[in-house]
Design a protein around this motif. Sequence first.
Motif, PDB file in Angstrom:
ATOM      1  N   ARG A  40       1.017  -1.192   0.041  1.00 52.90           N
ATOM      2  CA  ARG A  40       0.126  -0.023  -0.116  1.00 52.90           C
ATOM      3  C   ARG A  40       0.858   1.154  -0.037  1.00 52.90           C
ATOM      4  O   ARG A  40       2.090   1.361   0.589  1.00 52.90           O
ATOM      5  CB  ARG A  40      -0.860   0.151   1.287  1.00 52.90           C
ATOM      6  N   HIS A  48      -4.437   5.298   3.010  1.00 52.20           N
ATOM      7  CA  HIS A  48      -3.679   4.155   2.205  1.00 52.20           C
ATOM      8  C   HIS A  48      -4.437   3.562   1.016  1.00 52.20           C
ATOM      9  O   HIS A  48      -5.889   3.400   0.796  1.00 52.20           O
ATOM     10  CB  HIS A  48      -3.325   2.895   3.176  1.00 52.20           C
ATOM     11  N   LEU A  49      -3.819   3.321  -0.279  1.00 53.61           N
ATOM     12  CA  LEU A  49      -4.251   2.663  -1.256  1.00 53.61           C
ATOM     13  C   LEU A  49      -3.455   1.549  -1.449  1.00 53.61           C
ATOM     14  O   LEU A  49      -2.227   1.353  -1.517  1.00 53.61           O
ATOM     15  CB  LEU A  49      -4.023   3.791  -2.673  1.00 53.61           C
ATOM     16  N   TYR A  51      -2.479  -1.716  -3.748  1.00 57.32           N
ATOM     17  CA  TYR A  51      -2.262  -1.990  -5.218  1.00 57.32           C
ATOM     18  C   TYR A  51      -1.872  -3.324  -5.576  1.00 57.32           C
ATOM     19  O   TYR A  51      -1.287  -4.272  -4.556  1.00 57.32           O
ATOM     20  CB  TYR A  51      -1.360  -1.077  -5.566  1.00 57.32           C
ATOM     21  N   ARG A  75      -8.763  -4.802  -6.734  1.00 54.32           N
ATOM     22  CA  ARG A  75      -7.456  -4.617  -7.478  1.00 54.32           C
ATOM     23  C   ARG A  75      -6.998  -5.761  -8.251  1.00 54.32           C
ATOM     24  O   ARG A  75      -6.199  -5.507  -9.404  1.00 54.32           O
ATOM     25  CB  ARG A  75      -6.351  -4.465  -6.216  1.00 54.32           C
ATOM     26  N   PHE A  96      -5.390  -0.989  -8.658  1.00 52.10           N
ATOM     27  CA  PHE A  96      -5.379  -0.668  -6.991  1.00 52.10           C
ATOM     28  C   PHE A  96      -7.107  -0.704  -6.520  1.00 52.10           C
ATOM     29  O   PHE A  96      -7.884  -0.665  -7.369  1.00 52.10           O
ATOM     30  CB  PHE A  96      -5.047   0.660  -6.790  1.00 52.10           C
ATOM     31  N   ASP A  97      -6.985  -0.886  -5.279  1.00 53.66           N
ATOM     32  CA  ASP A  97      -8.277  -0.834  -4.686  1.00 53.66           C
ATOM     33  C   ASP A  97      -8.857   0.702  -4.620  1.00 53.66           C
ATOM     34  O   ASP A  97      -8.286   1.533  -4.029  1.00 53.66           O
ATOM     35  CB  ASP A  97      -8.451  -1.529  -3.300  1.00 53.66           C
ATOM     36  N   PRO A  99     -11.135   3.700  -2.863  1.00 53.39           N
ATOM     37  CA  PRO A  99     -11.300   3.752  -1.655  1.00 53.39           C
ATOM     38  C   PRO A  99     -12.729   2.942  -1.118  1.00 53.39           C
ATOM     39  O   PRO A  99     -13.571   3.064  -1.708  1.00 53.39           O
ATOM     40  CB  PRO A  99     -11.695   5.328  -1.608  1.00 53.39           C
ATOM     41  N   SER A 104      -8.051  -0.809   0.647  1.00 51.89           N
ATOM     42  CA  SER A 104      -7.797   0.618   0.581  1.00 51.89           C
ATOM     43  C   SER A 104      -8.634   1.303   1.715  1.00 51.89           C
ATOM     44  O   SER A 104      -9.869   0.985   1.710  1.00 51.89           O
ATOM     45  CB  SER A 104      -7.985   1.198  -0.714  1.00 51.89           C
ATOM     46  N   ASP A 118      -6.159  10.795  -6.333  1.00 51.46           N
ATOM     47  CA  ASP A 118      -5.443   9.415  -5.938  1.00 51.46           C
ATOM     48  C   ASP A 118      -4.532   8.702  -6.878  1.00 51.46           C
ATOM     49  O   ASP A 118      -3.664   8.298  -6.432  1.00 51.46           O
ATOM     50  CB  ASP A 118      -6.751   8.585  -5.740  1.00 51.46           C
TER      51      ASP A 118
END
Length: 339
Positions: A40, A48-49, A51, A75, A96-97, A99, A104, A118
């Motif tokens: 992340r 946090h993201l 990925y 993701r 990526f996820d 939000p 994430s 983002d």
Amino acid sequence: MKRLPRLAFVFLLALVYRQLQAPPPKIPGTPGGPPVTSPRIRLKDGRHLAYHESGVPREQARYRIIFMHGFDSCRYDVLRVSPELARELGIYLLSFDRPGYGESDPHPARTEKSVALDIEQLADALELGPRFYLTGFSMGGEIMWSCLKYIPHRLSGVAILGPVGNFWWSGFPANVTLDAWNVQLAQDKWAVGVAHHAPWLTYWWNAQKLFPASSVIAFNPAIMSRADMALIPAFAYRTHTHQVRQQGEYESLHRDMMVGFGKWSWSPLELEDPFPGGEGKVHLWHGAEDLIVPVGMSRYIAQSLPWVRYHELPTAGHLFPMAEGMADVIVKSLLLGDD
């Protein structure tokens, strides 16, 4: 005794208020929340993201593509580009996820603009360079318009796949939005209308059992075209399904609806060519038999924006990116200009 009716009324209001409130999200990595299993990055606001990387190693890539997943996905639901094509062209794929999905962090103040920003921060954190390619599917495809508006200077090209359309975007003729609206099941008209006009009711509307809520959330087969039904076996690889809604349906699915069908201050029809010098292209793909996201609004956007290269697939439904070999076709078109 005179106070009893008043107390009963207050008690009733409290019960109604409680029913309307979504439970708090189960934030990954916090006590009681799901574990963090993927890398992340930390954004400027502290979120946090999570990925996922695929294709060739980032440092060896000639082409860097960021993929944005659709509704009720995460993701791992990335375009399945063949390993052969990835090696041949040097393709690195980053997904990526969004939000509230997967791992994430949720973003209660999320807007169509914030997701684009983002992406920019994610690209910078992973040192993808000044420009990169984007592709997004369904609800993720809708956000591609936001990226074209807010971060066009960072883009080398964009592929928009079966994008969700907001029925309240300005500039569309009434017959176009009405035709698209009427493709939906009655229960989806209600669910979408609530998300737009009364977003504070979105959780309750989709959680109550008095009448049908969103058919997409409930996996109603009535919204699947014949072509989509044929592709259902392709989802056997989705061993990660449990991660998608693990923070709660409100922070993932319901908030997605509130943003996607919310009150935007602008419309894709207002966008200008992000590549006036021909240094990149915008490709829009849609299946003509799509019963989940009606094709009519995509057709009109393509007619109105001459810089959009439109690909309509006459026998395809919503899930066409999952068809065998289709991901390679989409990516080659994006990177090499193949039609």
